[in-house]
Design a protein around this motif. Structure first.
Motif, PDB file in Angstrom:
ATOM      1  N   TYR A 157     -35.158 -44.591 -13.104  1.00 29.75           N
ATOM      2  CA  TYR A 157     -34.069 -43.726 -13.556  1.00 29.75           C
ATOM      3  C   TYR A 157     -33.796 -42.737 -12.440  1.00 29.75           C
ATOM      4  O   TYR A 157     -34.691 -41.997 -12.008  1.00 29.75           O
ATOM      5  N   ILE A 158     -32.572 -42.761 -11.929  1.00 29.80           N
ATOM      6  CA  ILE A 158     -32.168 -41.869 -10.845  1.00 29.80           C
ATOM      7  C   ILE A 158     -31.294 -40.774 -11.424  1.00 29.80           C
ATOM      8  O   ILE A 158     -30.257 -41.051 -12.048  1.00 29.80           O
ATOM      9  N   TYR A 159     -31.713 -39.545 -11.233  1.00 31.44           N
ATOM     10  CA  TYR A 159     -30.972 -38.390 -11.738  1.00 31.44           C
ATOM     11  C   TYR A 159     -30.272 -37.694 -10.572  1.00 31.44           C
ATOM     12  O   TYR A 159     -30.872 -37.485  -9.516  1.00 31.44           O
ATOM     13  N   VAL A 160     -29.014 -37.347 -10.782  1.00 29.64           N
ATOM     14  CA  VAL A 160     -28.236 -36.659  -9.739  1.00 29.64           C
ATOM     15  C   VAL A 160     -28.347 -35.155  -9.972  1.00 29.64           C
ATOM     16  O   VAL A 160     -27.734 -34.611 -10.894  1.00 29.64           O
ATOM     17  N   ASN A 161     -29.135 -34.496  -9.148  1.00 29.67           N
ATOM     18  CA  ASN A 161     -29.324 -33.052  -9.294  1.00 29.67           C
ATOM     19  C   ASN A 161     -28.083 -32.266  -8.882  1.00 29.67           C
ATOM     20  O   ASN A 161     -27.722 -31.279  -9.534  1.00 29.67           O
ATOM     21  N   SER A 162     -27.451 -32.694  -7.780  1.00 30.01           N
ATOM     22  CA  SER A 162     -26.253 -31.990  -7.310  1.00 30.01           C
ATOM     23  C   SER A 162     -25.449 -32.914  -6.417  1.00 30.01           C
ATOM     24  O   SER A 162     -25.970 -33.897  -5.878  1.00 30.01           O
ATOM     25  N   VAL A 163     -24.161 -32.582  -6.257  1.00 32.16           N
ATOM     26  CA  VAL A 163     -23.282 -33.341  -5.368  1.00 32.16           C
ATOM     27  C   VAL A 163     -22.534 -32.376  -4.456  1.00 32.16           C
ATOM     28  O   VAL A 163     -22.334 -31.214  -4.786  1.00 32.16           O
ATOM     29  N   ASN A 164     -22.144 -32.881  -3.281  1.00 30.99           N
ATOM     30  CA  ASN A 164     -21.389 -32.091  -2.312  1.00 30.99           C
ATOM     31  C   ASN A 164     -20.255 -32.961  -1.785  1.00 30.99           C
ATOM     32  O   ASN A 164     -20.463 -33.825  -0.939  1.00 30.99           O
ATOM     33  N   ASN A 165     -19.060 -32.732  -2.325  1.00 28.67           N
ATOM     34  CA  ASN A 165     -17.921 -33.555  -1.918  1.00 28.67           C
ATOM     35  C   ASN A 165     -17.595 -33.373  -0.444  1.00 28.67           C
ATOM     36  O   ASN A 165     -17.350 -34.344   0.281  1.00 28.67           O
ATOM     37  N   GLY A 166     -17.578 -32.116   0.007  1.00 30.55           N
ATOM     38  CA  GLY A 166     -17.244 -31.841   1.406  1.00 30.55           C
ATOM     39  C   GLY A 166     -18.251 -32.456   2.362  1.00 30.55           C
ATOM     40  O   GLY A 166     -17.877 -32.984   3.427  1.00 30.55           O
ATOM     41  N   GLY A 167     -19.525 -32.407   2.015  1.00 28.45           N
ATOM     42  CA  GLY A 167     -20.562 -32.960   2.879  1.00 28.45           C
ATOM     43  C   GLY A 167     -20.832 -34.425   2.625  1.00 28.45           C
ATOM     44  O   GLY A 167     -21.679 -35.025   3.290  1.00 28.45           O
ATOM     45  N   LYS A 168     -20.105 -35.008   1.642  1.00 24.44           N
ATOM     46  CA  LYS A 168     -20.290 -36.414   1.280  1.00 24.44           C
ATOM     47  C   LYS A 168     -21.779 -36.725   1.078  1.00 24.44           C
ATOM     48  O   LYS A 168     -22.328 -37.661   1.660  1.00 24.44           O
ATOM     49  N   SER A 169     -22.396 -35.936   0.232  1.00 25.12           N
ATOM     50  CA  SER A 169     -23.834 -36.064   0.027  1.00 25.12           C
ATOM     51  C   SER A 169     -24.196 -35.707  -1.408  1.00 25.12           C
ATOM     52  O   SER A 169     -23.366 -35.179  -2.165  1.00 25.12           O
ATOM     53  N   ALA A 170     -25.430 -35.988  -1.757  1.00 24.07           N
ATOM     54  CA  ALA A 170     -25.944 -35.654  -3.081  1.00 24.07           C
ATOM     55  C   ALA A 170     -27.447 -35.463  -2.983  1.00 24.07           C
ATOM     56  O   ALA A 170     -28.086 -35.903  -2.019  1.00 24.07           O
ATOM     57  N   ARG A 171     -27.999 -34.791  -3.989  1.00 18.38           N
ATOM     58  CA  ARG A 171     -29.451 -34.641  -4.089  1.00 18.38           C
ATOM     59  C   ARG A 171     -29.886 -35.366  -5.353  1.00 18.38           C
ATOM     60  O   ARG A 171     -29.353 -35.138  -6.437  1.00 18.38           O
ATOM     61  N   ILE A 172     -30.853 -36.276  -5.211  1.00 17.77           N
ATOM     62  CA  ILE A 172     -31.280 -37.096  -6.341  1.00 17.77           C
ATOM     63  C   ILE A 172     -32.792 -36.989  -6.550  1.00 17.77           C
ATOM     64  O   ILE A 172     -33.540 -36.645  -5.626  1.00 17.77           O
ATOM     65  N   SER A 173     -33.220 -37.303  -7.771  1.00 17.36           N
ATOM     66  CA  SER A 173     -34.651 -37.387  -8.109  1.00 17.36           C
ATOM     67  C   SER A 173     -34.871 -38.677  -8.881  1.00 17.36           C
ATOM     68  O   SER A 173     -33.983 -39.133  -9.605  1.00 17.36           O
ATOM     69  N   ILE A 174     -36.067 -39.257  -8.737  1.00 21.04           N
ATOM     70  CA  ILE A 174     -36.315 -40.603  -9.258  1.00 21.04           C
ATOM     71  C   ILE A 174     -37.597 -40.666 -10.076  1.00 21.04           C
ATOM     72  O   ILE A 174     -38.628 -40.120  -9.669  1.00 21.04           O
ATOM     73  N   LYS A 175     -37.518 -41.350 -11.217  1.00 20.46           N
ATOM     74  CA  LYS A 175     -38.698 -41.824 -11.926  1.00 20.46           C
ATOM     75  C   LYS A 175     -38.728 -43.351 -11.785  1.00 20.46           C
ATOM     76  O   LYS A 175     -37.696 -44.002 -12.014  1.00 20.46           O
ATOM     77  N   ARG A 176     -39.888 -43.896 -11.474  1.00 23.75           N
ATOM     78  CA  ARG A 176     -40.005 -45.339 -11.240  1.00 23.75           C
ATOM     79  C   ARG A 176     -41.148 -45.917 -12.056  1.00 23.75           C
ATOM     80  O   ARG A 176     -42.239 -45.335 -12.137  1.00 23.75           O
ATOM     81  N   TYR A 177     -40.898 -47.084 -12.649  1.00 28.20           N
ATOM     82  CA  TYR A 177     -41.900 -47.746 -13.488  1.00 28.20           C
ATOM     83  C   TYR A 177     -42.132 -49.157 -12.967  1.00 28.20           C
ATOM     84  O   TYR A 177     -41.187 -49.919 -12.723  1.00 28.20           O
ATOM     85  N   THR A 178     -43.388 -49.518 -12.783  1.00 25.45           N
ATOM     86  CA  THR A 178     -43.735 -50.853 -12.324  1.00 25.45           C
ATOM     87  C   THR A 178     -43.867 -51.794 -13.510  1.00 25.45           C
ATOM     88  O   THR A 178     -44.644 -51.540 -14.424  1.00 25.45           O
ATOM     89  N   LEU A 179     -43.094 -52.846 -13.522  1.00 22.96           N
ATOM     90  CA  LEU A 179     -43.095 -53.807 -14.616  1.00 22.96           C
ATOM     91  C   LEU A 179     -44.270 -54.766 -14.510  1.00 22.96           C
ATOM     92  O   LEU A 179     -44.852 -54.937 -13.438  1.00 22.96           O
TER      93      LEU A 179
END
Length: 328
Positions: free
Chosen positions: A306-328
């Motif tokens: 599950y990737i969560y978008v913490n913030s976005v920056n349109n001018g900088g064409k960037s974003a800050r994301i955080s991830i939870k990962r589960y091994t199947l």
């Protein structure tokens, strides 16, 4: 008059019965206990992730005229990671609702499963905080805790807590993705790479981050599988071998507390990863916004995330994301 007399007598009897009942009720109130007693509450909520802590408040007391506290300790069924400790301050809440701590003891070095504090203040009541840092050895396991205290009278008490299930999933916070720079995301590595770096680990690249402002199309910030149709990767030339097709589903209003660190008490847990069905999901999530998210299943079926978008920056064409990962 006879009627008034009977009314008065009935009222008097009722009052006497009420007074008797009150006296009986008072008489059954048990006397306050003077011996050593203890209690524990778990303060942390949500899934227990490796690397995070489980926090408890351990309260212990005996009557002051009976004696004082000598020591307190916690024994975990699985030794905690570095940083596990029992607080040497006792806490109380002031009139403003703030926790106020006063040093009452000294901490002894943790020995395996046991964390201990010896009291140095002459006190008969204390509440100590215990922070258990979840170790890698506990991943997917259950852990229990035995709290105990000793008084100067030689009395000992104990309190068992748990078992608590430790999550299998991993977590990575605050990764910065930038269009045409650090834009290649690996779920396995929980890392972000440049195009040159992605070319050297093509079999681990699951998503491409990009930002596009296209007239008459709401595209903006996007997470797209390298194997998606080219129309969802406008202007992108993928590095050699980067072609995996991951399943991606956009999600709104799922602000996982661990990832978002906001006031919402919502958590993504192991069970969510186990039960979600992404079989018919597309290979892209466009128009991602701050506080939105995306479920992902890798092409090899090895991981869900599950990737969560913490913030976005349109001018900088960037974003800050955080991830939870589960091994199947």
């Amino acid at each position: 008059m006879q009627r008034n007399y009977f009314q008065y007598t009935s009222l008097l009897l009722s009052l006497l019965l009420l007074m008797t009942a009150c006296e009986e009720e008072k008489s059954i109130i048990p006397a306050a206990k003077t011996q050593l007693q203890n209690d524990v509450i778990k303060r942390t909520l949500g899934p227990n992730l490796v690397g995070l802590n489980i926090e408890f408040a351990y309260a212990m007391a005996l009557a002051p005229e009976r004696g004082k506290l000598v020591s307190a300790q916690v024994e975990a069924s699985i030794p905690g990671a570095g940083g596990t400790y029992l607080e040497t301050k006792t806490y109380s809440t002031n009139g403003s609702g703030e926790d106020v701590g006063i040093v009452v003891g000294t901490a002894l070095p943790t020995e395996g499963k046991i964390t201990k504090v010896n009291f140095t203040k002459d006190t008969s009541a204390s509440t100590l905080r215990y922070y258990y840092i979840i170790p890698e050895a506990a991943r997917g396991q259950e852990v229990t805790f035995n709290f105990s205290a000793t008084s100067s009278t030689g009395e000992t008490v104990s309190y068992q807590m748990g078992p608590y299930k430790i999550a299998k999933m991993d977590m990575k916070l605050d990764l910065t993705v930038t269009d045409d720079k650090a834009s290649y995301i690996s779920i396995e590595d929980m890392a972000v790479y440049t195009a040159a770096e992605a070319a050297t680990r093509a079999n681990k690249i699951d998503l491409v981050y990009l930002y596009r402002s296209i007239p008459n199309i709401t595209f903006n910030h996007a997470l797209v599988s390298p194997g998606a149709s080219a129309e969802y990767l406008p202007g992108i030339t993928l590095p050699s071998g980067v072609n995996r097709r991951s399943k991606v589903r956009k999600e709104w209003n799922l602000r996982d507390f661990h990832l978002a660190r906001l006031q919402f008490g919502v958590y993504v847990d192991d069970l969510d990863f186990e039960k979600i069905n992404l079989a018919d999901s597309p290979a892209y999530a466009i128009n991602m916004r701050a506080e939105s998210g995306a479920w992902v299943e890798t092409a090899d079926g090895k991981y869900r995330a599950y990737i969560y978008v913490n913030s976005v920056n349109n001018g900088g064409k960037s974003a800050r994301i955080s991830i939870k990962r589960y091994t199947l």
